[in-house]
Design a protein around this motif. Structure first.
Motif, PDB file in Angstrom:
ATOM      1  N   ALA A  52     -70.787 -21.367 -43.401  1.00 49.06           N
ATOM      2  CA  ALA A  52     -70.295 -20.602 -42.256  1.00 49.06           C
ATOM      3  C   ALA A  52     -71.186 -20.804 -41.035  1.00 49.06           C
ATOM      4  O   ALA A  52     -70.691 -20.929 -39.905  1.00 49.06           O
ATOM      5  CB  ALA A  52     -70.220 -19.118 -42.617  1.00 49.06           C
ATOM      6  N   GLY A  53     -72.493 -20.850 -41.249  1.00 55.20           N
ATOM      7  CA  GLY A  53     -73.413 -21.064 -40.131  1.00 55.20           C
ATOM      8  C   GLY A  53     -73.231 -22.421 -39.487  1.00 55.20           C
ATOM      9  O   GLY A  53     -73.256 -22.551 -38.254  1.00 55.20           O
ATOM     10  N   ALA A  54     -73.057 -23.453 -40.302  1.00 50.50           N
ATOM     11  CA  ALA A  54     -72.866 -24.800 -39.753  1.00 50.50           C
ATOM     12  C   ALA A  54     -71.555 -24.900 -38.988  1.00 50.50           C
ATOM     13  O   ALA A  54     -71.496 -25.528 -37.921  1.00 50.50           O
ATOM     14  CB  ALA A  54     -72.906 -25.831 -40.880  1.00 50.50           C
ATOM     15  N   ALA A 106     -71.761 -36.452 -33.737  1.00 44.60           N
ATOM     16  CA  ALA A 106     -72.908 -35.562 -33.811  1.00 44.60           C
ATOM     17  C   ALA A 106     -72.678 -34.566 -34.945  1.00 44.60           C
ATOM     18  O   ALA A 106     -71.545 -34.161 -35.213  1.00 44.60           O
ATOM     19  CB  ALA A 106     -73.090 -34.836 -32.493  1.00 44.60           C
ATOM     20  N   THR A 107     -73.747 -34.205 -35.598  1.00 48.51           N
ATOM     21  CA  THR A 107     -73.647 -33.227 -36.682  1.00 48.51           C
ATOM     22  C   THR A 107     -74.689 -32.136 -36.484  1.00 48.51           C
ATOM     23  O   THR A 107     -75.671 -32.313 -35.764  1.00 48.51           O
ATOM     24  CB  THR A 107     -73.880 -33.871 -38.060  1.00 48.51           C
ATOM     25  OG1 THR A 107     -75.186 -34.434 -38.100  1.00 48.51           O
ATOM     26  CG2 THR A 107     -72.837 -34.925 -38.358  1.00 48.51           C
ATOM     27  N   VAL A 108     -74.454 -31.031 -37.108  1.00 49.26           N
ATOM     28  CA  VAL A 108     -75.412 -29.936 -37.134  1.00 49.26           C
ATOM     29  C   VAL A 108     -75.575 -29.520 -38.594  1.00 49.26           C
ATOM     30  O   VAL A 108     -74.602 -29.438 -39.337  1.00 49.26           O
ATOM     31  CB  VAL A 108     -74.975 -28.756 -36.238  1.00 49.26           C
ATOM     32  CG1 VAL A 108     -73.674 -28.154 -36.695  1.00 49.26           C
ATOM     33  CG2 VAL A 108     -76.052 -27.698 -36.175  1.00 49.26           C
ATOM     34  N   VAL A 140     -69.687 -31.526 -38.677  1.00 53.03           N
ATOM     35  CA  VAL A 140     -69.516 -32.389 -37.510  1.00 53.03           C
ATOM     36  C   VAL A 140     -69.294 -31.503 -36.296  1.00 53.03           C
ATOM     37  O   VAL A 140     -68.517 -30.559 -36.330  1.00 53.03           O
ATOM     38  CB  VAL A 140     -68.313 -33.337 -37.709  1.00 53.03           C
ATOM     39  CG1 VAL A 140     -68.054 -34.158 -36.456  1.00 53.03           C
ATOM     40  CG2 VAL A 140     -68.536 -34.233 -38.901  1.00 53.03           C
ATOM     41  N   VAL A 141     -70.008 -31.831 -35.212  1.00 59.31           N
ATOM     42  CA  VAL A 141     -69.884 -31.063 -33.973  1.00 59.31           C
ATOM     43  C   VAL A 141     -68.502 -31.318 -33.379  1.00 59.31           C
ATOM     44  O   VAL A 141     -68.083 -32.475 -33.253  1.00 59.31           O
ATOM     45  CB  VAL A 141     -70.998 -31.435 -32.979  1.00 59.31           C
ATOM     46  CG1 VAL A 141     -70.785 -30.731 -31.639  1.00 59.31           C
ATOM     47  CG2 VAL A 141     -72.347 -31.092 -33.555  1.00 59.31           C
ATOM     48  N   ASP A 142     -67.831 -30.254 -33.038  1.00 64.96           N
ATOM     49  CA  ASP A 142     -66.494 -30.358 -32.472  1.00 64.96           C
ATOM     50  C   ASP A 142     -66.570 -31.030 -31.099  1.00 64.96           C
ATOM     51  O   ASP A 142     -67.198 -30.515 -30.184  1.00 64.96           O
ATOM     52  CB  ASP A 142     -65.884 -28.958 -32.342  1.00 64.96           C
ATOM     53  CG  ASP A 142     -64.454 -28.989 -31.847  1.00 64.96           C
ATOM     54  OD1 ASP A 142     -63.863 -30.084 -31.772  1.00 64.96           O
ATOM     55  OD2 ASP A 142     -63.931 -27.907 -31.529  1.00 64.96           O
TER      56      ASP A 142
END
Length: 147
Positions: A52-54, A106-108, A140-142
Motif C-alpha cells: 500500500a505504501g509503494a 521509474a520505480t519506488v 512503478v511510478v505513475d
C-alpha cells in the motif's frame, strides 16, 4: 466370612503424575503455535502495508509527498489490521527516489520493518525478544501523475 478389599491395579496412581508431566509439554506446544500464528499474521500485514505504501508513493508528485503518502498508507494498513509495531510508528518506511531515467520506468520501493512482540506470551518474559518482520514492495511510478 470376611471380605477383602478389592485389589487395585498397580498403576492406578500414575494418571495424575502423567498429567503433571505432560502439562508443561502441551502448554509449550500451544505457546509455540500462538507465536507462529502471530508472526505469520504480522508478516502478511507488513507485506500488505509495504504494498500500500509503494502504491501511494508512486502516485505522489514530489519526494516529500511520496514520503507522506507512503507513511499514511502504511500506518492506515497497520492500524486497520491491528498490528502494533514495537518501534517508533512514525519511522517505518525507507524508499527510493522518484527519479525518472531516460527511457526507463521509474520505480519506488517501500520497506516496512515491524518488530512483533513475543515476550508477553508467558506473561513472565519466557520468550526472549521480538521477531522483526520486513516487508518490501516496488511499484512503478505513475507516469501520468502530473509532474
Amino acid at each position: 466370612m470376611t471380605r477383602r478389599p478389592p485389589v487395585r491395579p498397580p498403576d492406578s496412581g500414575s494418571v495424575p503424575i502423567e498429567a503433571a508431566l505432560l502439562l508443561p509439554v502441551v502448554l509449550a506446544f500451544v505457546l509455540i503455535v500462538v507465536a507462529a500464528g502471530r508472526v505469520q499474521t504480522a508478516g502478511a500485514v507488513v507485506d500488505a502495508a509495504a504494498r500500500a505504501g509503494a502504491r501511494a508513493a508512486s502516485l505522489a508528485r514530489t519526494d516529500d509527498g511520496a514520503d507522506q503518502a507512503a507513511a499514511d498508507a502504511v500506518q492506515d494498513v497497520l492500524g486497520r489490521r491491528g498490528v502494533h509495531c514495537a518501534q517508533d510508528p512514525n519511522q517505518p518506511i525507507s524508499r527510493g527516489t522518484l527519479q525518472t531515467g531516460g527511457g526507463e520506468l521509474a520505480t519506488v520501493t517501500v520497506r516496512v520493518r515491524c518488530a512483533v512482540p513475543l515476550r508477553d506470551l508467558l506473561g513472565v518474559g519466557g520468550l526472549q525478544g521480538d521477531k522483526t518482520m520486513t516487508g518490501e514492495f516496488t511499484s512503478v511510478v505513475d507516469r501520468y501523475r502530473g509532474d
